[in-house]
Design a protein around this motif. Structure first.
Motif, short mmCIF file in Angstrom:
data_model
loop_
_atom_site.label_atom_id
_atom_site.label_comp_id
_atom_site.label_asym_id
_atom_site.label_seq_id
_atom_site.Cartn_x
_atom_site.Cartn_y
_atom_site.Cartn_z
N UNK A 157 0.90 -1.21 -0.09
CA UNK A 157 0.13 -0.03 -0.20
C UNK A 157 0.88 1.47 -0.12
N UNK A 158 2.09 1.29 0.53
CA UNK A 158 2.95 2.42 0.57
C UNK A 158 4.20 2.33 -0.27
N UNK A 159 4.36 1.29 -1.11
CA UNK A 159 5.24 1.28 -1.96
C UNK A 159 5.37 1.99 -3.14
N UNK A 160 6.15 2.85 -3.62
CA UNK A 160 6.23 3.60 -4.58
C UNK A 160 7.19 2.99 -5.72
N UNK A 161 6.87 2.75 -6.98
CA UNK A 161 7.40 2.02 -7.96
C UNK A 161 8.35 3.07 -8.52
N UNK A 162 9.59 2.90 -8.76
CA UNK A 162 10.54 3.94 -9.32
C UNK A 162 10.17 3.84 -10.77
N UNK A 163 10.46 5.01 -11.47
CA UNK A 163 10.28 5.19 -12.97
C UNK A 163 11.18 4.14 -13.50
N UNK A 164 10.42 3.39 -14.51
CA UNK A 164 11.07 2.10 -15.19
C UNK A 164 11.94 2.82 -16.41
N UNK A 165 12.83 1.87 -17.21
CA UNK A 165 13.87 2.50 -18.24
C UNK A 165 13.31 1.73 -19.44
N UNK A 166 11.89 1.78 -19.53
CA UNK A 166 11.46 1.10 -20.72
C UNK A 166 11.75 2.04 -22.24
N UNK A 167 12.45 3.19 -22.12
CA UNK A 167 12.64 3.97 -22.95
C UNK A 167 13.89 3.47 -23.86
N UNK A 168 14.54 2.36 -23.36
CA UNK A 168 15.70 1.80 -23.83
C UNK A 168 15.49 0.29 -24.26
N UNK A 169 15.09 0.06 -25.49
CA UNK A 169 14.74 -1.10 -25.85
C UNK A 169 15.67 -2.12 -26.34
N UNK A 170 17.09 -1.53 -26.46
CA UNK A 170 18.20 -2.28 -26.77
C UNK A 170 18.85 -2.53 -25.76
N UNK A 171 19.08 -4.04 -25.46
CA UNK A 171 19.84 -4.59 -24.29
C UNK A 171 21.32 -4.53 -24.25
#
Length: 495
Positions: A258-272
């Motif tokens: 209930x209190x956990x805040x998910x950090x912003x993900x790095x989905x903008x970098x599709x290349x591994x």
């Protein structure tokens, strides 16, 4: 004669060796069920020889992932439980080592005794007092290695608990990475759904305009609206999956969902960023995999306990001693006449209990055989997991390449179908088919990228990566207990 007993005990101590089998620290111990391979047999060009990176998550160049793993090490409950069990094993090891030292303490007593007239001899006082103060000690001479084998077993148990802690640490790191990549993948899927939804809205408006102009019919409009609704319905399920993944990550980090805040993900970098993975060889796998190390140490402990039980067949020599004062009044305790001492060598030999002792020896030998089988099983499962991870990584890479090609083709086909239909060419059913294929391929591409990341996590987990020695000041490895001073102390062989 009594003065010769310490010398005789010393001679026996140096002459007698510890009974029971000695555990040989050879990696690997002989495997009863299969020959040990010399290589993994991996064929992928991305899997190359070399030392496995313990902090493998650094290869993803994702600061948020690194931060999440370190937060989990500091607050995860499974790590806290494993840390507490290691602390318990270390305390038991310290206790077992006390067997080498004399035992004893200080005793003080006061007896005030009154006899009846019947019990009192003529001329004696019916009441008597006695004051005693003494230092008592006893020391077991470890003639046949009972104490030594007990300490060996406790040392191996503590090493096994340390290995299990490392295993939990590696599992938590892998679980955090997997949850993070799944969460990022779901975010990317939601982005695809949002893009396709907007595209379907645009198509619906286009069809509605063509219907008004008489270039399309109501059936085309209904098909366009149905296509929009079929895309919109995907979002609620993805939102549910995102909540599940977020909650799983929160628990790994020791926080409430209930209190956990998910950090912003790095989905903008599709290349591994990861291009190659160093995998080492099966021999180094035995050193890195914490579960194999724990199984080997459990085998060592079981072997040592055979010696503990075997020592019961032989005599046990104990030296007891005491020095103190005994007096009839407090004022008399300071005189030399009150001094009291005792030196008492004691030899115990339960030769009548050999049947029970031999039964315990047989039981300990059976437990050692079980431990050897468990070690063999741990090695075979590690090799299985590694081979499965290599296969999954190869398949994920191939699937990703094919999905990239598919997404490129379906995107062009959908764009072409929309352009032709807007110019009055073709039928809207062709547009629908092309857009459905484009939507499915774009989502499949996101899933393929996620699967590739998860396959890399599985490889490093199967190779034994994912734990670091708790010696760096900037890393707290205590888990939920908050015991940040818990450090790996080299209880493992070769550590």
């Amino acid at each position: 004669m009594l003065n010769l007993l310490p010398l005789g005990a010393g001679a026996l101590l140096t002459a007698c060796a510890s009974v029971g089998p000695d555990f040989s620290w050879v990696s690997p111990p002989p495997l009863p069920s299969a020959a040990f391979p010399t290589d993994f047999g991996a064929t992928s060009a991305a899997l190359v020889p070399g030392a496995v990176d313990a902090e493998w998550w650094q290869s993803f160049d994702d600061p948020e992932l690194t931060s999440l793993i370190q937060r989990a090490w500091a607050a995860n409950h499974d790590i806290g439980i494993a840390t507490a069990r290691l602390d318990e094993a270390r305390a038991m090891l310290r206790e077992s080592r006390q067997g080498y030292l004399p035992q004893g303490g200080v005793g003080v007593s006061h007896d005030n005794f009154r006899r009846s007239e019947v019990e009192t001899a003529p001329g004696q006082a019916r009441r008597s007092e006695t004051y005693r103060a003494a230092i008592d000690a006893s020391w077991e001479i470890d003639l046949f290695g009972r104490v030594r084998r007990s300490a060996e077993a406790a040392h191996a148990d503590a090493g096994s608990r340390e290995a299990l802690l490392r295993g939990v640490q590696a599992s938590v790191a892998a679980a955090v990475a997997a949850s993070w990549f799944e969460l990022s993948g779901i975010e990317a899927e939601l982005g695809v759904v949002a893009d396709i939804t907007q595209s379907q809205r645009d198509s619906l408006r286009l069809v509605e305009g063509l219907v008004e102009a008489g270039s399309a019919n109501e059936l085309d409009r209904l098909r366009a609206e149905a296509a929009l609704r079929s895309v919109e319905v995907e979002a609620p399920e993805l939102e549910r999956r995102r909540t599940v993944a977020s909650n799983a990550l929160a628990i790994l980090l020791g926080e409430t969902p209930q209190t956990f805040v998910v950090p912003s993900s790095s989905t903008a970098r599709p290349i591994l960023a990861v291009k190659t993975i160093t995998v080492g060889d099966p021999a180094t796998l035995l050193v890195r995999r914490p579960d194999i190390a724990a199984a080997e140490l459990s085998l060592a402990a079981a072997t040592a306990r055979i010696g503990v039980e075997t020592a019961g067949l032989y005599p046990q020599l104990e030296i007891q001693g005491s020095i103190g004062v005994v007096a009839g009044s407090l004022g008399s305790t300071g005189g030399s006449s009150a001094l009291s001492s005792l030196f008492a060598p004691l030899l115990r030999w339960s030769f009548l209990d050999t049947g029970r002792v031999r039964a315990r020896i047989a039981a300990s030998e059976a437990r050692a055989r079980e431990a050897l089988i468990r070690y063999d099983q741990a090695v075979l499962r590690a090799l299985e997991e590694t081979d499965n991870a290599f296969g999954a990584f190869s398949a994920a890479g191939t699937a990703l390449q094919l999905r990239l090609q598919e997404a490129s083709v379906t995107e062009q086909a959908a764009s072409l179908a929309r352009a032709q239909f807007s110019h009055g060419e073709g039928i809207y059913l062709e547009v629908l088919d092309a857009e459905r294929a484009d939507f499915a391929s774009r989502r499949a591409l996101v899933v393929a990228r996620t699967n590739q990341r998860l396959a890399i996590v599985s490889i490093y987990k199967s190779l034994g990566g994912g734990w670091v020695p708790c010696t760096r000041a900037d890393i707290d490895c205590g888990g939920a207990s908050g015991a940040s001073d818990t450090r790996f102390t080299g209880l493992l062989p070769g550590a």
